[in-house]
Design a protein around this motif. Structure first.
Motif, short mmCIF file in Angstrom:
data_model
loop_
_atom_site.label_atom_id
_atom_site.label_comp_id
_atom_site.label_asym_id
_atom_site.label_seq_id
_atom_site.Cartn_x
_atom_site.Cartn_y
_atom_site.Cartn_z
N UNK A 163 0.72 -1.11 0.18
CA UNK A 163 0.15 -0.15 -0.10
C UNK A 163 0.83 1.23 0.24
N UNK A 164 1.82 1.44 0.61
CA UNK A 164 2.89 2.34 0.72
C UNK A 164 3.47 2.77 -0.74
N UNK A 165 3.79 1.68 -1.35
CA UNK A 165 4.42 1.79 -2.77
C UNK A 165 3.37 2.27 -3.54
N UNK A 166 1.93 1.83 -3.55
CA UNK A 166 0.84 2.41 -4.14
C UNK A 166 0.75 3.97 -3.96
N UNK A 167 0.71 4.34 -2.69
CA UNK A 167 0.46 5.55 -2.40
C UNK A 167 1.70 6.45 -3.03
N UNK A 168 2.88 5.93 -2.79
CA UNK A 168 3.89 6.81 -3.48
C UNK A 168 3.82 7.15 -4.86
N UNK A 169 3.25 6.01 -5.50
CA UNK A 169 3.27 6.22 -7.11
C UNK A 169 1.96 7.03 -7.12
N UNK A 170 0.75 7.08 -6.72
CA UNK A 170 -0.35 7.91 -6.81
C UNK A 170 -0.26 9.22 -6.42
N UNK A 171 0.63 9.38 -5.24
CA UNK A 171 1.12 10.87 -4.88
C UNK A 171 2.11 11.50 -5.91
N UNK A 172 2.87 10.60 -6.40
CA UNK A 172 3.70 11.47 -7.34
C UNK A 172 3.07 11.82 -8.76
#
Length: 272
Positions: A163-172
């Protein structure tokens, strides 16, 4: 933690409460409960009186296996309710719960202040660009698939790490589209098993690594009533327990059906 809502800076250093106002016939708890203008206004007034900082309007039920709703139907349900609330409560901060860019834009133009997207832009390629142009706060949730398929997509190597990987990508991607004010929502109940929901709650503090505000929405959800062997109608106490735990782990916004009880939990936690 400041977000800009229609020119008003909202400080999220102290937790806020978001009341849920569904204009759908099939939401799992309050579907079809509000059928006309008087009922919508009465519920909105009660939530504001009880201390809601935001009111979240949803016109597409996102419970597991929810029926598909067309763009036209979602617009027909949502926009009049936004307009109604802004007319009678002009200072209210309205959030629109949608994963569609055209619905988000129409509701912001009607007076809403925040977009709450269960898909973080993954179900509409135009969403992030639209939010960037509208310059409104954006709540991005973690989910896999769609409301119709999400409960078949619960395999993770490490749920929090994934989930943290998902959020880092979506935030970017959001930043690239000019979105300044971002709030993350772990998405309790969305593409997660009962056990995974509780693992997420236990490790909620890890999401603070994003340095972004965290919204938690567990109100009367199945992770409560299935665990306890009760109904959604009986799940207020369990909701308050989990809201209190979430606050202790860094939750910034509680999204709830029962505003009064959530506000009380915030006040008690703030006093500690």
């Amino acid at each position: 933690m400041l977000i800009n809502c229609k020119g008003k800076l909202i400080d999220l250093a102290k937790p806020k409460v978001m009341g849920i106002l569904n204009c759908t016939p099939d939401s799992f708890y309050d579907g079809g409960k509000y059928k006309d203008e008087t009922q919508f206004l009465k519920q909105a007034e009660q939530m504001l009186t009880d201390g809601a900082d935001f009111i979240d309007i949803g016109a597409y039920s996102t419970k597991p296996n929810a029926d598909f709703v067309s763009n036209e139907e979602e617009l027909r349900r949502a926009v009049p309710v936004v307009e109604l609330l802004i007319k009678h409560f002009p200072d209210a901060l309205i959030s629109i719960d949608t994963f569609r860019a055209d619905v988000a834009k129409a509701c912001i133009n009607a007076g809403a202040a925040i977009v709450n997207d269960i898909a973080a832009g993954m179900l509409d390629d135009a969403m992030l660009k639209t939010i960037g142009e509208l310059k409104v706060p954006y709540i991005m949730m973690h989910m896999r698939g769609t409301p119709q398929t999400m409960q078949t997509l619960t395999e993770y190597d490490d749920i929090v790490k994934d989930m943290l990987l998902y959020f880092s990508q979506r935030i970017d991607e959001a930043r690239k589209n000019g979105i300044d004010d971002i709030i993350i929502d772990p998405g309790f109940g969305f593409a997660k098993t009962l056990e995974q929901n509780y693992e997420m709650m236990q490790k909620l503090g890890l999401f603070k690594i994003t340095t972004l505000p965290i919204l938690v929405g567990v109100s009367r959800k199945s992770m409560i009533y299935k665990l306890l062997g009760i109904t959604p109608q009986e799940a207020l106490n369990g909701t308050t327990v989990l809201n209190t735990i979430a606050l202790s782990k860094g939750a910034t916004i509680l999204r709830v059906h029962d505003v009064k009880e959530a506000v009380q939990a915030v006040k008690i936690m703030n006093s500690l």
